[in-house]
Design a protein around this motif. Structure first.
Motif, PDB file in Angstrom:
ATOM      1  N   LEU A 264     -30.030-130.635  15.322  1.00  0.00           N
ATOM      2  CA  LEU A 264     -30.553-129.273  15.447  1.00  0.00           C
ATOM      3  C   LEU A 264     -31.961-129.241  16.055  1.00  0.00           C
ATOM      4  O   LEU A 264     -32.235-128.373  16.903  1.00  0.00           O
ATOM      5  CB  LEU A 264     -30.524-128.574  14.096  1.00  0.00           C
ATOM      6  CG  LEU A 264     -29.112-128.268  13.561  1.00  0.00           C
ATOM      7  CD1 LEU A 264     -29.189-127.613  12.188  1.00  0.00           C
ATOM      8  CD2 LEU A 264     -28.347-127.380  14.534  1.00  0.00           C
ATOM      9  N   PRO A 265     -32.879-130.143  15.672  1.00  0.00           N
ATOM     10  CA  PRO A 265     -34.169-130.158  16.371  1.00  0.00           C
ATOM     11  C   PRO A 265     -34.043-130.399  17.873  1.00  0.00           C
ATOM     12  O   PRO A 265     -34.799-129.828  18.666  1.00  0.00           O
ATOM     13  CB  PRO A 265     -34.929-131.293  15.684  1.00  0.00           C
ATOM     14  CG  PRO A 265     -34.357-131.356  14.319  1.00  0.00           C
ATOM     15  CD  PRO A 265     -32.894-131.042  14.502  1.00  0.00           C
ATOM     16  N   THR A 266     -33.079-131.222  18.269  1.00  0.00           N
ATOM     17  CA  THR A 266     -32.884-131.467  19.703  1.00  0.00           C
ATOM     18  C   THR A 266     -32.352-130.219  20.386  1.00  0.00           C
ATOM     19  O   THR A 266     -32.826-129.832  21.466  1.00  0.00           O
ATOM     20  CB  THR A 266     -31.920-132.644  19.917  1.00  0.00           C
ATOM     21  OG1 THR A 266     -32.440-133.809  19.274  1.00  0.00           O
ATOM     22  CG2 THR A 266     -31.723-132.925  21.395  1.00  0.00           C
ATOM     23  N   ILE A 267     -31.384-129.574  19.766  1.00  0.00           N
ATOM     24  CA  ILE A 267     -30.836-128.335  20.338  1.00  0.00           C
ATOM     25  C   ILE A 267     -31.932-127.281  20.484  1.00  0.00           C
ATOM     26  O   ILE A 267     -32.076-126.643  21.536  1.00  0.00           O
ATOM     27  CB  ILE A 267     -29.689-127.811  19.456  1.00  0.00           C
ATOM     28  CG1 ILE A 267     -28.471-128.741  19.558  1.00  0.00           C
ATOM     29  CG2 ILE A 267     -29.305-126.389  19.848  1.00  0.00           C
ATOM     30  CD1 ILE A 267     -27.353-128.397  18.590  1.00  0.00           C
ATOM     31  N   GLU A 268     -32.729-127.108  19.427  1.00  0.00           N
ATOM     32  CA  GLU A 268     -33.793-126.099  19.466  1.00  0.00           C
ATOM     33  C   GLU A 268     -34.882-126.474  20.458  1.00  0.00           C
ATOM     34  O   GLU A 268     -35.348-125.634  21.230  1.00  0.00           O
ATOM     35  CB  GLU A 268     -34.385-125.929  18.070  1.00  0.00           C
ATOM     36  CG  GLU A 268     -35.478-124.874  17.997  1.00  0.00           C
ATOM     37  CD  GLU A 268     -36.071-124.716  16.607  1.00  0.00           C
ATOM     38  OE1 GLU A 268     -37.156-124.126  16.488  1.00  0.00           O
ATOM     39  OE2 GLU A 268     -35.432-125.202  15.646  1.00  0.00           O
ATOM     40  N   GLY A 269     -35.269-127.733  20.465  1.00  0.00           N
ATOM     41  CA  GLY A 269     -36.356-128.147  21.342  1.00  0.00           C
ATOM     42  C   GLY A 269     -36.023-128.046  22.813  1.00  0.00           C
ATOM     43  O   GLY A 269     -36.907-127.819  23.639  1.00  0.00           O
ATOM     44  N   LEU A 270     -34.734-128.205  23.156  1.00  0.00           N
ATOM     45  CA  LEU A 270     -34.313-128.184  24.561  1.00  0.00           C
ATOM     46  C   LEU A 270     -33.616-126.880  24.945  1.00  0.00           C
ATOM     47  O   LEU A 270     -33.052-126.787  26.038  1.00  0.00           O
ATOM     48  CB  LEU A 270     -33.390-129.369  24.840  1.00  0.00           C
ATOM     49  CG  LEU A 270     -33.991-130.760  24.600  1.00  0.00           C
ATOM     50  CD1 LEU A 270     -32.958-131.844  24.913  1.00  0.00           C
ATOM     51  CD2 LEU A 270     -35.242-130.974  25.421  1.00  0.00           C
ATOM     52  N   ALA A 271     -33.662-125.885  24.069  1.00  0.00           N
ATOM     53  CA  ALA A 271     -32.903-124.648  24.296  1.00  0.00           C
ATOM     54  C   ALA A 271     -33.307-123.934  25.577  1.00  0.00           C
ATOM     55  O   ALA A 271     -32.458-123.355  26.266  1.00  0.00           O
ATOM     56  CB  ALA A 271     -33.074-123.708  23.099  1.00  0.00           C
ATOM     57  N   ALA A 272     -34.585-123.965  25.918  1.00  0.00           N
ATOM     58  CA  ALA A 272     -35.048-123.242  27.098  1.00  0.00           C
ATOM     59  C   ALA A 272     -35.246-124.151  28.302  1.00  0.00           C
ATOM     60  O   ALA A 272     -35.875-123.745  29.288  1.00  0.00           O
ATOM     61  CB  ALA A 272     -36.356-122.518  26.770  1.00  0.00           C
ATOM     62  N   SER A 273     -34.697-125.355  28.252  1.00  0.00           N
ATOM     63  CA  SER A 273     -34.913-126.316  29.329  1.00  0.00           C
ATOM     64  C   SER A 273     -33.690-126.417  30.227  1.00  0.00           C
ATOM     65  O   SER A 273     -32.628-125.862  29.934  1.00  0.00           O
ATOM     66  CB  SER A 273     -35.252-127.688  28.747  1.00  0.00           C
ATOM     67  OG  SER A 273     -34.158-128.189  28.010  1.00  0.00           O
ATOM     68  N   ASP A 274     -33.821-127.170  31.302  1.00  0.00           N
ATOM     69  CA  ASP A 274     -32.742-127.288  32.286  1.00  0.00           C
ATOM     70  C   ASP A 274     -31.591-128.193  31.864  1.00  0.00           C
ATOM     71  O   ASP A 274     -30.432-127.901  32.166  1.00  0.00           O
ATOM     72  CB  ASP A 274     -33.318-127.798  33.616  1.00  0.00           C
ATOM     73  CG  ASP A 274     -32.251-127.894  34.685  1.00  0.00           C
ATOM     74  OD1 ASP A 274     -31.506-126.912  34.885  1.00  0.00           O
ATOM     75  OD2 ASP A 274     -32.149-128.968  35.317  1.00  0.00           O
ATOM     76  N   PRO A 275     -31.832-129.308  31.156  1.00  0.00           N
ATOM     77  CA  PRO A 275     -30.726-130.228  30.866  1.00  0.00           C
ATOM     78  C   PRO A 275     -29.614-129.604  30.030  1.00  0.00           C
ATOM     79  O   PRO A 275     -29.850-128.738  29.175  1.00  0.00           O
ATOM     80  CB  PRO A 275     -31.402-131.364  30.088  1.00  0.00           C
ATOM     81  CG  PRO A 275     -32.833-131.286  30.453  1.00  0.00           C
ATOM     82  CD  PRO A 275     -33.113-129.837  30.670  1.00  0.00           C
ATOM     83  N   LEU A 293     -25.054-121.108  19.384  1.00  0.00           N
ATOM     84  CA  LEU A 293     -25.829-122.170  20.015  1.00  0.00           C
ATOM     85  C   LEU A 293     -26.335-121.716  21.383  1.00  0.00           C
ATOM     86  O   LEU A 293     -25.728-120.857  22.028  1.00  0.00           O
ATOM     87  CB  LEU A 293     -24.967-123.418  20.161  1.00  0.00           C
ATOM     88  CG  LEU A 293     -24.552-124.104  18.855  1.00  0.00           C
ATOM     89  CD1 LEU A 293     -23.600-125.248  19.141  1.00  0.00           C
ATOM     90  CD2 LEU A 293     -25.777-124.598  18.086  1.00  0.00           C
ATOM     91  N   PRO A 294     -27.439-122.295  21.854  1.00  0.00           N
ATOM     92  CA  PRO A 294     -27.942-121.950  23.192  1.00  0.00           C
ATOM     93  C   PRO A 294     -26.906-122.220  24.281  1.00  0.00           C
ATOM     94  O   PRO A 294     -25.994-123.045  24.118  1.00  0.00           O
ATOM     95  CB  PRO A 294     -29.156-122.871  23.343  1.00  0.00           C
ATOM     96  CG  PRO A 294     -29.600-123.161  21.949  1.00  0.00           C
ATOM     97  CD  PRO A 294     -28.330-123.219  21.146  1.00  0.00           C
ATOM     98  N   ALA A 295     -27.079-121.554  25.402  1.00  0.00           N
ATOM     99  CA  ALA A 295     -26.087-121.628  26.477  1.00  0.00           C
ATOM    100  C   ALA A 295     -26.003-123.009  27.101  1.00  0.00           C
ATOM    101  O   ALA A 295     -24.982-123.339  27.729  1.00  0.00           O
ATOM    102  CB  ALA A 295     -26.422-120.587  27.553  1.00  0.00           C
ATOM    103  N   ASN A 296     -27.023-123.823  26.954  1.00  0.00           N
ATOM    104  CA  ASN A 296     -27.003-125.146  27.592  1.00  0.00           C
ATOM    105  C   ASN A 296     -26.412-126.232  26.691  1.00  0.00           C
ATOM    106  O   ASN A 296     -26.471-127.418  27.028  1.00  0.00           O
ATOM    107  CB  ASN A 296     -28.407-125.559  28.029  1.00  0.00           C
ATOM    108  CG  ASN A 296     -29.352-125.823  26.855  1.00  0.00           C
ATOM    109  OD1 ASN A 296     -29.182-125.253  25.780  1.00  0.00           O
ATOM    110  ND2 ASN A 296     -30.342-126.672  27.070  1.00  0.00           N
ATOM    111  N   VAL A 297     -25.808-125.867  25.563  1.00  0.00           N
ATOM    112  CA  VAL A 297     -25.276-126.842  24.615  1.00  0.00           C
ATOM    113  C   VAL A 297     -23.761-126.954  24.767  1.00  0.00           C
ATOM    114  O   VAL A 297     -23.051-125.954  24.899  1.00  0.00           O
ATOM    115  CB  VAL A 297     -25.628-126.443  23.161  1.00  0.00           C
ATOM    116  CG1 VAL A 297     -24.960-127.392  22.162  1.00  0.00           C
ATOM    117  CG2 VAL A 297     -27.136-126.457  22.971  1.00  0.00           C
TER     118      VAL A 297
END
Length: 423
Positions: A264-275, A293-297
């Motif tokens: 969950l910290p990884t999902i949250e930390g990268l939620a607004a990023s490109d990968p 979940l964020p769209a990039n997950v």
């Protein structure tokens, strides 16, 4: 799991394999072609759910937790393990005993004269714990420090570990050994594999701390090859088409009861990023994660690592030895956050090797994960070091290395190998 793969390999090359372990794993053992031998109940501790067997364990931390685990999970079952092992050896000819390093029954067997037992081979399925003047005690997650100052530090830490932290545990292990075989264990409990007939370490020297006093019985075989996966591809697999970087995050198949530690910290930390953030739940259902979940997950219970890792730019993991080495075998740099069991040592080696970043935390914040992932992706040195390790891994076949050690130690009769324990 590594010992199941080893058993399958030995059966395939014509060996007769008896596998001594928990009845929980009977079906998995038989699937390898090995003969399943059950541990007696008093020797069978569920290491995956120890709090169920020992409710008083819950809440323990630091040295108290370490002492409790070593005493109750590993030392006290030793006498019953040894009895089961001796019964198996009395019932049939055995050319070699292969064992995980924390199976005390094999450590007791190793104290018998060599004329009274087959060779004992310790299988290095987690980082090498052999004691050395050049390394801190195993389990602290402390990387090497060069020179006289480093060696002095190591001596002090070893005294603290052996006499203060593990003194009572060592005394109990020595007493069990005296009772069972007539002599004490012969040295520090966690260092007993260095006194075995051989240690087959399933890695390469480049991913292990250098030791100027390494025993000649230690053999670096290389990682255990990963068989092709039969896991079905998820419906979103075509999204991994190379247009966006891929960050894979996993807590493995055992330490995944609390996704708040790393997933969950990884999902949250990268939620607004490109990968794209690719999540493996390790067998837990999709419902174990939040619905929104964020769209990039992208999520799957299991993923075919032989096909996934060539597409991954960074692996975020809690530091399982096998998974880390699989990633490095594909030249994938890492961000690791594991501070329990052997994971603290795996994480330390990732940081020391330069192939990734050790967050030195069991529960990093989303910002910490995001910053580490960004650093690994933008600093080419991490990928370069991971690719150098991949080259070293590609030159070594762990199972072939094991075969060579068995052949050098076992009797000339046809190979009949007894695996002492594995999960």
């Amino acid at each position: 799991m590594p010992l199941l793969q080893i058993a399958r390999h030995l059966v395939a090359r014509g060996g007769e394999v008896s596998f001594l372990t928990s009845p929980r794993w009977a079906d998995r053992v038989r699937e390898t072609g090995a003969r399943f031998v059950p541990l007696p109940a008093e020797a069978d501790v569920d290491l995956d759910e120890p709090d169920r067997a020992f409710p008083e364990r819950s809440g323990l931390t630091g040295p108290a937790a370490i002492r409790f685990d070593m005493t109750n999970l590993f030392v006290r079952p030793g006498a019953a393990q040894f009895a089961a092992l001796r019964a198996e050896l009395a019932a049939r000819h055995v050319d070699a005993v292969l064992t995980e390093p924390l199976f005390l029954g094999a450590a007791l067997l190793n104290r018998l004269p060599r004329s009274e037992r087959p060779p004992v081979i310790a299988l290095g399925i987690f980082p090498l714990g052999v004691k050395s003047r050049d390394t801190a005690p195993f389990g602290l997650g402390v990387p090497p420090k060069a020179g006289a100052v480093g060696r002095l530090r190591n001596r002090v830490l070893s005294l603290v570990a052996e006499r203060a932290i593990f003194g009572a545990v060592q005394r109990e292990a020595d007493e069990i050994s005296r009772r069972e075989v007539g002599v004490p264990l012969g040295g520090f409990l966690l260092d007993w594999p260095s006194r075995a007939d051989a240690v087959v370490q399933f890695t390469v020297p480049a991913f292990e701390y250098p030791r100027s006093d390494l025993p000649s019985t230690v053999h670096f075989a290389g990682p255990i090859p990963v068989p092709a996966s039969a896991v079905a591809l998820p419906e979103w697999w075509s999204d991994l088409d190379g247009r966006r970087p891929v960050v894979h995050v996993t807590q493995g198949t055992v330490a995944n009861a609390d996704f708040g530690q790393l997933v969950l910290p990884t999902i949250e930390g990268l939620a607004a990023s490109d990968p794209l953030v690719v999540v493996s739940t390790g067998g837990r259902p999709r419902s174990a994660l939040p619905a929104d979940l964020p769209a990039n997950v992208r999520v799957a219970e299991y993923l075919p690592y032989d096909r996934l890792l060539p597409l991954v730019d960074v692996l975020v993991t809690n530091g399982g030895y096998g998974g880390v080495q699989q990633a490095l075998a594909h030249g994938v740099p890492l961000v690791v956050a594991g501070q329990t069991e052997d994971k603290v040592e795996v994480s330390a080696r990732v940081g020391w090797s330069g192939a990734g970043i050790n967050l030195k935390s069991q529960r990093p914040s989303p910002a910490q994960v995001a910053a580490a992932v960004d650093r690994v992706m933008t600093d080419a040195s991490y990928r370069a070091r991971a690719e150098a390790l991949a080259t070293a891994f590609a030159a070594a076949d762990g199972l072939a290395g094991l075969d060579a050690v068995i052949s050098s130690l076992a009797a000339p009769a046809p190979v009949k190998t007894s695996g002492a324990h594995g999960e």
